[in-house]
Design a protein around this motif. Structure first.
Motif, PDB file in Angstrom:
ATOM      1  N   HIS A 157      55.202  39.968  52.125  1.00 11.68           N
ATOM      2  CA  HIS A 157      55.168  41.100  53.063  1.00 11.68           C
ATOM      3  C   HIS A 157      54.860  42.383  52.303  1.00 11.68           C
ATOM      4  CE1 HIS A 157      57.177  44.265  55.643  1.00 11.68           C
ATOM      5  NE2 HIS A 157      56.215  43.811  56.405  1.00 11.68           N
ATOM      6  N   THR A 158      55.597  42.565  51.202  1.00 12.43           N
ATOM      7  CA  THR A 158      55.398  43.764  50.393  1.00 12.43           C
ATOM      8  C   THR A 158      53.980  43.814  49.817  1.00 12.43           C
ATOM      9  OG1 THR A 158      57.690  43.536  49.742  1.00 12.43           O
ATOM     10  CG2 THR A 158      56.390  45.096  48.480  1.00 12.43           C
ATOM     11  N   ALA A 159      53.554  42.690  49.245  1.00 13.06           N
ATOM     12  CA  ALA A 159      52.272  42.718  48.513  1.00 13.06           C
ATOM     13  C   ALA A 159      51.059  42.561  49.424  1.00 13.06           C
ATOM     14  CB  ALA A 159      52.275  41.606  47.465  1.00 13.06           C
ATOM     15  N   TYR A 160      51.154  41.699  50.439  1.00 25.14           N
ATOM     16  CA  TYR A 160      49.952  41.365  51.223  1.00 25.14           C
ATOM     17  C   TYR A 160      50.046  41.734  52.704  1.00 25.14           C
ATOM     18  CZ  TYR A 160      49.854  38.280  47.131  1.00 25.14           C
ATOM     19  OH  TYR A 160      49.936  37.765  45.859  1.00 25.14           O
ATOM     20  N   GLY A 161      51.153  42.343  53.089  1.00 22.91           N
ATOM     21  CA  GLY A 161      51.287  42.749  54.493  1.00 22.91           C
ATOM     22  C   GLY A 161      51.450  41.574  55.447  1.00 22.91           C
ATOM     23  N   LEU A 162      51.970  40.455  54.934  1.00 18.25           N
ATOM     24  CA  LEU A 162      52.213  39.299  55.802  1.00 18.25           C
ATOM     25  C   LEU A 162      53.525  39.514  56.568  1.00 18.25           C
ATOM     26  CD1 LEU A 162      51.333  36.168  56.312  1.00 18.25           C
ATOM     27  CD2 LEU A 162      53.287  35.722  54.838  1.00 18.25           C
ATOM     28  N   SER A 163      53.450  39.469  57.886  1.00 20.52           N
ATOM     29  CA  SER A 163      54.660  39.640  58.692  1.00 20.52           C
ATOM     30  C   SER A 163      55.332  38.299  58.921  1.00 20.52           C
ATOM     31  CB  SER A 163      54.307  40.237  60.058  1.00 20.52           C
ATOM     32  OG  SER A 163      54.202  41.622  59.967  1.00 20.52           O
TER      33      SER A 163
END
Ligand SMILES: NC(=O)c1ccc[n+]([C@@H]2O[C@H](COP(=O)([O-])OP(=O)(O)OC[C@H]3O[C@@H](n4cnc5c(N)ncnc54)[C@H](O)[C@@H]3O)[C@@H](O)[C@H]2O)c1
Length: 354
Positions: A157-163
């Motif tokens: 989430h932090t690195a790639y914006g995966l929710s």
């Protein structure tokens, strides 16, 4: 825009129940399941792919064929005892498999995932009821795979914006109201289906440990109905459709029942005694696990609807009495991937309890 979701492990108990619900809400569902513990005929998806989440070529094919908007990730090995004996299988299938799935999701810009986590991430909590802020300290490799995946999802989430929403289920049980999809685990390790089977076959049910620090000496667990779980997935999906997030959420019934109370509840329903066999404790079984749902209520607007334990047990009983269940178990004995076209319509021949 059409809503197309990939359901990994959709031929399993919770995955098949959730798939059925999603279809009622006009989602197009694609299932990916290697049938290691699932049943092909249980799955009602629009598209079914037999194979593993670790199969990069197959993932590539699925993600390039469909414009997938989100993934519901149920696929996992989930037998606690087996995970202690063979942790490699668990780390490979659950953790490495999930990393491969996430890699493909990112490659195809799919940035929403709902993950089947578990109350086992808490281990033996000091305080009951269990809230999300309760310290996580899993006691076995299975629980650790769930914990590690939650951590991976946080970093992604932090690195790639995966929710992501990790749903921490307590003990899933019962069957959806049409008795069309349900629990057909082989081997079965869960108390309620084992108890129902024991009652139907007039055999004893094993109680593992009668000397726990509880009011009757048997373990206390929180039993949540599978239809409530399915509904929580729908709400979680709706949430991620509107917002970016990285959440961990309990899904519980907020009530604890001891093993003896569960047995007594079925005895009351059936009006007969069930034989008991006393067995030693299983290593690592906590005495009491009861969850609290405040976060699910507040964030997802989700509440349990089937909370009465007798009602829950009746749905499990009716399922095992149904022709549908008998046909599925007969099929599993013969060939797990046989076509559903030969299945007859669901009918029940024994008495149903409502
Ligand atoms: N049943 C419970 O009480 C409970 C409680 C907490 C968490 N969970 C988690 O919920 C999820 C679903 O549980 P369930 O009870 O429906 O289990 P299940 O065994 O019925 O379903 C899991 C499905 O995943 C499939 N699968 C396993 N490995 C795979 C792989 N590598 N690739 C593709 N498919 C694969 C299996 O064939 C099966 O159909 C699991 O992740 C489990 O750990 C279950």
């Amino acid at each position: 825009m059409e809503k197309i979701v990939l359901v990994t492990g959709g031929a399993g108990y919770i995955g098949s129940t959730t798939t059925k619900l999603l279809q009622q809400y006009d989602y197009k569902t694609i299932t990916l399941d290697n049938l290691s513990s699932g049943t092909r005929d249980l799955n009602k998806s629009d598209f079914f792919y037999e194979g593993s989440i670790s199969n990069e070529k197959l993932l590539e094919k699925i993600f390039s064929t469909f414009e997938i908007t989100a993934v519901l990730h149920f696929a996992a090995s989930s037998l606690v005892e087996e995970s202690v004996q063979n942790p490699k299988k668990y780390y490979e299938n659950n953790v490495v498999g999930t990393i491969k799935l996430l890699e493909k999701m990112l490659e195809f810009n799919v940035k929403k995932i709902i993950f089947s986590s578990s109350a086992s991430v808490y281990g033996k909590p000091k305080k009951i009821p269990i809230r999300e802020k309760t310290k996580t300290k899993p006691l076995n490799p299975y629980g650790r795979t769930k914990f590690f995946i939650e951590e991976i999802l946080k970093d992604y989430h932090t690195a790639y914006g995966l929710s992501s929403i990790s749903l921490r289920y307590f003990n899933a049980c019962g069957t959806e109201k049409d008795l069309e999809v349900g629990e057909v685990h082989t081997p079965e390790t869960h108390l309620i289906p084992l108890l129902v089977r024991a009652a139907l076959e007039n055999k004893p049910i094993s109680i593992n440990g009668r000397d726990y620090e509880t009011y009757d000496g048997t373990c206390i667990r929180d039993y949540i109905h599978v239809s409530d779980l399915a509904n929580a997935h729908l709400k979680a999906l709706n949430y991620l459709e509107k917002k970016e997030a990285c959440l961990r959420i309990n899904l519980a019934n907020e009530q604890g029942f001891s093993i003896l109370e569960i047995i007594q509840a079925l005895e009351k329903i059936l009006g007969k005694k069930i034989q008991i066999k006393n067995s030693p404790r299983r290593p690592g079984d906590p005495a009491i696990l009861i969850g609290k749902n405040e976060t699910a209520e507040k964030i997802l607007g989700w509440k349990t609807q089937i909370t009465n334990i007798e009602e829950i047990i009746k749905t499990a009983y009716n399922w095992q009495c149904s022709n549908r269940f008998k046909e599925l178990t007969a099929l599993i004995d013969k060939n797990p991937s046989i076509s559903s076209s030969i299945l007859k319509k669901n009918q029940t021949e024994q008495q149903e309890f409502y």
